[in-house]
Scaffold this motif. Structure first.
Motif, short mmCIF file in Angstrom:
data_model
loop_
_atom_site.label_atom_id
_atom_site.label_comp_id
_atom_site.label_asym_id
_atom_site.label_seq_id
_atom_site.Cartn_x
_atom_site.Cartn_y
_atom_site.Cartn_z
N THR A 130 74.38 -17.15 123.98
CA THR A 130 73.91 -15.88 124.51
C THR A 130 72.45 -16.06 124.94
O THR A 130 71.64 -16.60 124.18
CB THR A 130 74.00 -14.75 123.46
OG1 THR A 130 75.36 -14.63 123.03
CG2 THR A 130 73.56 -13.42 124.05
N HIS A 176 69.34 -11.25 125.71
CA HIS A 176 70.53 -10.40 125.59
C HIS A 176 71.22 -10.51 124.24
O HIS A 176 72.36 -10.08 124.08
CB HIS A 176 71.51 -10.76 126.71
CG HIS A 176 70.97 -10.49 128.06
ND1 HIS A 176 71.00 -9.26 128.64
CD2 HIS A 176 70.34 -11.31 128.95
CE1 HIS A 176 70.44 -9.31 129.83
NE2 HIS A 176 70.02 -10.55 130.03
N ARG A 177 70.53 -11.06 123.27
CA ARG A 177 71.12 -11.21 121.94
C ARG A 177 71.18 -9.87 121.22
O ARG A 177 70.50 -8.92 121.57
CB ARG A 177 70.34 -12.24 121.13
CG ARG A 177 70.53 -13.63 121.74
CD ARG A 177 69.90 -14.73 120.98
NE ARG A 177 70.20 -15.99 121.68
CZ ARG A 177 69.52 -17.08 121.55
NH1 ARG A 177 68.49 -17.13 120.75
NH2 ARG A 177 69.86 -18.16 122.23
N ARG A 178 72.04 -9.82 120.19
CA ARG A 178 72.24 -8.64 119.34
C ARG A 178 72.91 -7.49 120.09
O ARG A 178 72.73 -6.34 119.76
CB ARG A 178 70.93 -8.19 118.70
CG ARG A 178 70.14 -9.33 118.10
CD ARG A 178 69.85 -9.41 116.66
NE ARG A 178 70.29 -8.40 115.77
CZ ARG A 178 71.07 -8.62 114.72
NH1 ARG A 178 71.52 -9.84 114.49
NH2 ARG A 178 71.39 -7.67 113.90
N ARG A 179 73.70 -7.85 121.11
CA ARG A 179 74.45 -6.85 121.87
C ARG A 179 75.96 -7.03 121.72
O ARG A 179 76.72 -6.35 122.38
CB ARG A 179 74.10 -6.95 123.36
CG ARG A 179 72.67 -6.58 123.69
CD ARG A 179 72.35 -6.76 125.16
NE ARG A 179 73.34 -6.16 126.03
CZ ARG A 179 73.49 -6.49 127.31
NH1 ARG A 179 72.72 -7.40 127.87
NH2 ARG A 179 74.42 -5.91 128.04
N GLY A 180 76.38 -8.00 120.91
CA GLY A 180 77.81 -8.25 120.74
C GLY A 180 78.43 -9.08 121.84
O GLY A 180 79.66 -9.16 121.94
N ARG A 208 80.56 -12.07 120.64
CA ARG A 208 81.89 -11.62 120.18
C ARG A 208 82.83 -11.42 121.36
O ARG A 208 84.02 -11.75 121.27
CB ARG A 208 81.76 -10.31 119.41
CG ARG A 208 81.26 -10.48 118.00
CD ARG A 208 81.16 -9.10 117.34
NE ARG A 208 80.63 -9.21 116.01
CZ ARG A 208 81.34 -8.95 114.92
NH1 ARG A 208 82.58 -8.57 115.00
NH2 ARG A 208 80.77 -9.08 113.74
N GLU A 239 72.77 -17.90 112.73
CA GLU A 239 73.37 -16.82 113.52
C GLU A 239 74.81 -17.18 113.89
O GLU A 239 75.70 -16.34 113.83
CB GLU A 239 72.57 -16.56 114.80
CG GLU A 239 71.09 -16.43 114.61
CD GLU A 239 70.32 -17.75 114.70
OE1 GLU A 239 70.92 -18.84 114.51
OE2 GLU A 239 69.11 -17.68 114.93
N HIS A 243 77.14 -17.01 110.79
CA HIS A 243 77.50 -15.62 110.48
C HIS A 243 78.48 -15.05 111.50
O HIS A 243 79.41 -14.34 111.13
CB HIS A 243 76.25 -14.75 110.37
CG HIS A 243 75.38 -15.11 109.22
ND1 HIS A 243 75.76 -15.02 107.91
CD2 HIS A 243 74.11 -15.60 109.20
CE1 HIS A 243 74.79 -15.43 107.12
NE2 HIS A 243 73.76 -15.79 107.88
N LEU A 244 78.29 -15.37 112.76
CA LEU A 244 79.21 -14.90 113.80
C LEU A 244 80.63 -15.38 113.50
O LEU A 244 81.58 -14.59 113.53
CB LEU A 244 78.76 -15.41 115.18
CG LEU A 244 79.75 -15.18 116.32
CD1 LEU A 244 79.90 -13.69 116.63
CD2 LEU A 244 79.31 -15.96 117.55
N ARG A 296 82.15 -13.66 110.49
CA ARG A 296 82.46 -12.25 110.77
C ARG A 296 83.63 -12.07 111.72
O ARG A 296 84.17 -10.98 111.82
CB ARG A 296 81.24 -11.54 111.35
CG ARG A 296 80.15 -11.26 110.33
CD ARG A 296 79.07 -10.32 110.87
NE ARG A 296 78.67 -10.62 112.23
CZ ARG A 296 77.60 -11.33 112.59
NH1 ARG A 296 76.81 -11.83 111.67
NH2 ARG A 296 77.31 -11.53 113.85
#
Length: 153
Positions: free
Chosen positions: A82, A86-90, A93, A121, A124-125, A128
């Motif tokens: 990513t 633009h990180r932490r926007r899903g 996923r 990161e 964890h991805l 999850r």
């Protein structure tokens, strides 16, 4: 989401940013890391056995990922990325979900991947999103080396 070739100009930000990021985390110049990133033949990331996908926003790559054939029933995920802005926007996923969907369509029954111990990161991805760790999650990642995961499709 667009499938592209490894040498496509749209894929350049993915490889450039991964080279910088991995070089910072693990050492090596961007050129050395880029060489490692491109060590697999480009055709391994084309249909029918593989793919390189980019998530585009306003015509520019903001996230991406790939898979290649690992064995007869397993696809190996590679180059999940990513863009830093633009990180932490899903978005990762979304890329993972599309890679999974396309891997099923290509006949794969399992996904496999490794990530580095200095990429919490990513670790964890994958945890999850239903990937099973093939390592002791309570151990210090630096003592393990590459962190392997798998997921049945």
């Amino acid at each position: 989401m667009r499938a592209v070739g490894v040498g496509d100009d749209l894929a350049r930000p993915l490889f450039d940013d991964l080279a910088r990021e991995y070089g910072t985390r693990y050492g090596g110049t961007p050129e050395q890391v880029r060489e490692e990133l491109l060590r697999y033949p480009a055709e391994e990331f084309t249909a029918p056995g593989g793919i390189l996908l980019l998530l585009l926003e306003r015509g520019a790559a903001v996230a991406g990922g790939a898979y290649r054939r690992y064995d007869g029933t397993t696809a190996e995920l590679k180059r999940i990325w990513t863009h830093p802005a633009h990180r932490r926007r899903g978005l990762a996923r979304q890329v993972l979900a599309e890679l999974e969907r396309r891997a099923v369509g290509a006949g794969y029954a399992r996904l496999f991947l490794t990530t580095g111990p200095r990429q919490p990161e990513a670790r964890h991805l994958y945890l999850r999103t239903g990937f099973r760790p093939l390592f002791d999650v309570s151990a210090d990642p630096e003592t393990i080396g590459p962190l392997a995961f798998e997921k049945d499709l």
